[in-house]
Design an enzyme around this catalytic site. Structure first.
Site, short mmCIF file in Angstrom:
data_model
loop_
_atom_site.label_atom_id
_atom_site.label_comp_id
_atom_site.label_asym_id
_atom_site.label_seq_id
_atom_site.Cartn_x
_atom_site.Cartn_y
_atom_site.Cartn_z
N ASP A 270 -6.06 -10.48 3.97
CA ASP A 270 -5.58 -9.15 4.80
C ASP A 270 -6.98 -8.50 4.54
OD1 ASP A 270 -3.93 -7.79 6.51
OD2 ASP A 270 -4.22 -6.14 4.71
N ALA A 271 -7.35 -8.19 5.82
CA ALA A 271 -8.42 -7.09 6.18
C ALA A 271 -9.26 -6.93 4.86
CB ALA A 271 -7.70 -5.74 6.22
N GLU A 307 -9.03 -12.26 7.07
CA GLU A 307 -8.81 -11.53 8.03
C GLU A 307 -10.13 -10.51 8.07
OE1 GLU A 307 -6.48 -8.17 10.52
OE2 GLU A 307 -5.78 -8.53 8.38
#
Length: 618
Positions: A270-271, A307
């Site tokens: 994630d991110a 991501e």
């Protein structure tokens, strides 16, 4: 070439069963002077465990085994769950439980995983995918996903233990503990084992840029966080300061833990733009090399997918080319380009998109923004990804963020007609990239996917409400429309209603989705087009709002995908690509809800004079 793994990995953190009646405990706690283990439901005094080197404490406790509840006692006064807990059966504030991974009987010994280019991903949220909201409740739908939809992988939104029973999962605070309300360790293992029996890979969304605020006790143990950098979620994780070697070991161990103990096939990080590391060996490279090495040792294909909001191809470039060597990343630019073409939205980051040219660039090169100025960012953004294989880009029209981070969580199916949804599906599923569907998208689910939480701290709940309103301000959305994340009805509204797929127009869209996936698998156009040196030719007719994508197959055949984003009938002369074209799949066919199956001839020639074709709206 992936590196050889030198040794077998073992989970040394937390509680490890070393015999039927002995458990070894190991925890990194340089902030503690003394540390002991309290065994719950016992008259024992807390058992001291001894400090070793680098701030670790380690010791054996006899007379206990799998299922034992325990917690650590720091400095004789603070009672805390295990940071590396494998199971939090009673929530984030309560004792941890010992898990013996050897107790689960796997039956997937022949499973080797899928190649990256064979992935067709179905993202789902465990709590809202089914009425049961558990890992076990997903299992009955696996045959549907494999046979009626045709996907090859499911991607689980984060499942690390979070507060309460309702959460997207990005507030997880125990990275090694599968959410108890979803079914805990055995539930997740059963799901993965069954997926592999159906030929489905499992991708797990993991969060290595922050931990949630409630139940996060890591700072009591050691310098897991740093205030040198700030993320949208608070202090960054300490990947490059004092004590960072042990922090890196904690999170790399977590990545390997999912691959080895849970047989996960890929991690979606994630991110990663919220991961700050200025050391010589970036944590993303070190983690990816460790995962690849374990996959090689296990004889399985395992992937690391990021991501990222940076549009930086260094994530994807091999290490010998100065990159970090990740396998793929989500391509938000593709989403934004496609979304603006079909919705005409132009607020927030959507103001940077809106032409077919943007979508053509996403098809052809990957990133749309490769160094030019972004109006929404008010600066230049990105670097060119031209030349990177298309298989390194995960593309989508919808996902949890792009739906759930809208004011009311509305899906495209809530506002677009069936004909348009069919063109959107074709753009994603016949893209040269790796396609991803968000749960229910295959049949046009109309239930929203909204942001929901179940925190126990009233001040935190109020802060989340205010944060959501502030986040939407630059989109111009009415803050009065934003649902209350803490309200149980927000969660309930977000559940799928799979009965819809039995009736039109949902049944028609499902047939179309399945046909597109069959075409993707059998034609092999997209697979050949994923290679780095594969030419991806795209033509746009901006005024007519028509885009053509040409892809070549390994057997010499060529595929031409014609996408009309015009809501009105349009006639145009095609001058490229030349050749004789035979119609294969047509959204205008009656089985797919079309009313004019003969509008496009079954065969036509594009010569130097061109070929005139008439297309209905969408």
């Amino acid at each position: 070439m992936q590196p050889q793994a030198k040794t077998d990995w073992q989970m040394t953190l937390g509680a490890r069963v070393v015999s039927p009646s002995t458990v070894q405990f190991r925890v990194w706690a340089p902030h503690a002077k003394t540390l002991s283990v309290q065994i719950m439901d016992s008259n024992r005094n807390p058992a001291p465990i001894e400090p070793t080197d680098l701030g670790y404490f380690e010791g054996m406790v006899s007379g206990i085994g799998a299922g034992t509840r325990y917690r650590y006692v720091l400095n004789g006064e603070s009672y805390r769950p295990d940071p590396a807990s494998r199971w939090q059966p009673d929530g984030v504030h309560q004792p941890s439980a010992v898990v013996d991974p050897a107790e689960f009987r796997w039956t997937d010994q022949g499973w080797r995983g899928h190649a990256l280019e064979d992935l067709i991903i179905y993202e789902l949220h465990t709590g809202t995918f089914s009425a049961g909201g558990t890992f076990d409740a997903i299992v009955p739908q696996l045959a549907y996903l494999k046979n009626e939809v045709g996907v090859t992988a499911i991607e689980l939104m984060p499942i690390a233990q979070f507060p309460g029973a309702r959460n997207w999962g990005y507030d997880g605070v125990y990275p090694f503990a599968p959410q108890s309300s979803y079914g805990g360790p055995d539930g997740l293992k059963t799901l993965v084992n069954t997926c592999h029996g159906h030929g489905l890979a499992v991708i797990l969304d993991v969060v290595y840029n922050h931990l949630g605020p409630e139940g996060n006790y890591l700072n009591d143990f050691g310098p897991y966080f740093t205030n040198r950098y700030r993320t949208p979620w608070g202090d960054a994780i300490n990947y490059d300061g004092p004590g960072s070697d042990e922090v890196r070991h904690f999170f790399i161990s977590n990545a390997l833990y999912w691959i080895i103990e849970y047989h996960i096939d890929a991690l979606r990080l994630d991110a990663v733009h919220g991961i700050y590391d200025f050391s010589a060996l970036h944590i993303l490279q070190e983690l990816t090399e460790a995962v690849h090495g374990e996959g090689l040792r296990l004889g399985r294909r395992v992937h690391v997918i990021a991501e990222s909001d940076l549009n930086d191809p260094r994530l994807l470039a091999p290490v010998n080319q100065g990159g970090f060597g990740l396998d793929a990343q989500w391509n938000d630019d593709f989403h934004h380009a496609l979304h603006t073409v079909v919705t005409n939205e132009r607020t927030g980051y959507y103001q940077d998109f809106g032409t077919l040219g943007h979508l053509a660039t996403a098809f052809r090169d990957g990133f749309v923004y490769s160094g030019q100025r972004s109006h929404s960012r008010r600066r230049r953004h990105g670097r060119s990804s031209k030349g990177r294989p298309a298989a390194q880009f995960v593309v989508f029209a919808q996902n949890h963020d792009q739906i759930g981070n809208r004011a009311v969580g509305d899906r495209l199916s809530a506002g677009l007609p069936l004909a348009c949804l069919k063109v959107v599906a074709a753009a994603v599923l016949l893209s040269p990239g790796i396609p991803l569907l968000f749960m229910g998208e295959e049949y046009g689910e109309t239930a929203p996917f909204q942001y929901f939480i179940e925190h126990g701290d009233a001040a935190l709940v109020d802060a989340v409400r205010k944060g959501r309103r502030a986040e939407f301000a630059h989109f111009g959305w009415n803050e009065d429309d934003i649902p209350d994340p803490q309200d149980p009805s927000t969660f309930m509204r977000s559940r799928l209603d799979m009965d819809k797929r039995q009736t039109d127009p949902h049944a028609t869209l499902l047939r179309w989705t399945r046909k597109l996936i069959e075409t993707r698998k059998h034609a092999q156009f997209t697979k050949a087009g994923m290679e780095a040196d594969s030419p991806r030719s795209v033509w746009t007719y901006e005024e007519a709002r028509v885009l053509l994508l040409q892809q070549e197959a390994s057997d010499g055949r060529v595929g031409l995908i014609v996408l009309s984003f015009n809501n009105q009938p349009v006639s145009l002369t095609l001058r490229n690509p030349t050749g004789t074209w035979v119609k294969d799949v047509d959204a205008g066919a009656p089985e797919f809800g079309g009313t004019d199956p003969d509008c496009l001839p079954s065969q036509f020639d594009i010569s130097f004079r061109g070929a005139t074709v008439s297309l209905p709206g969408y």
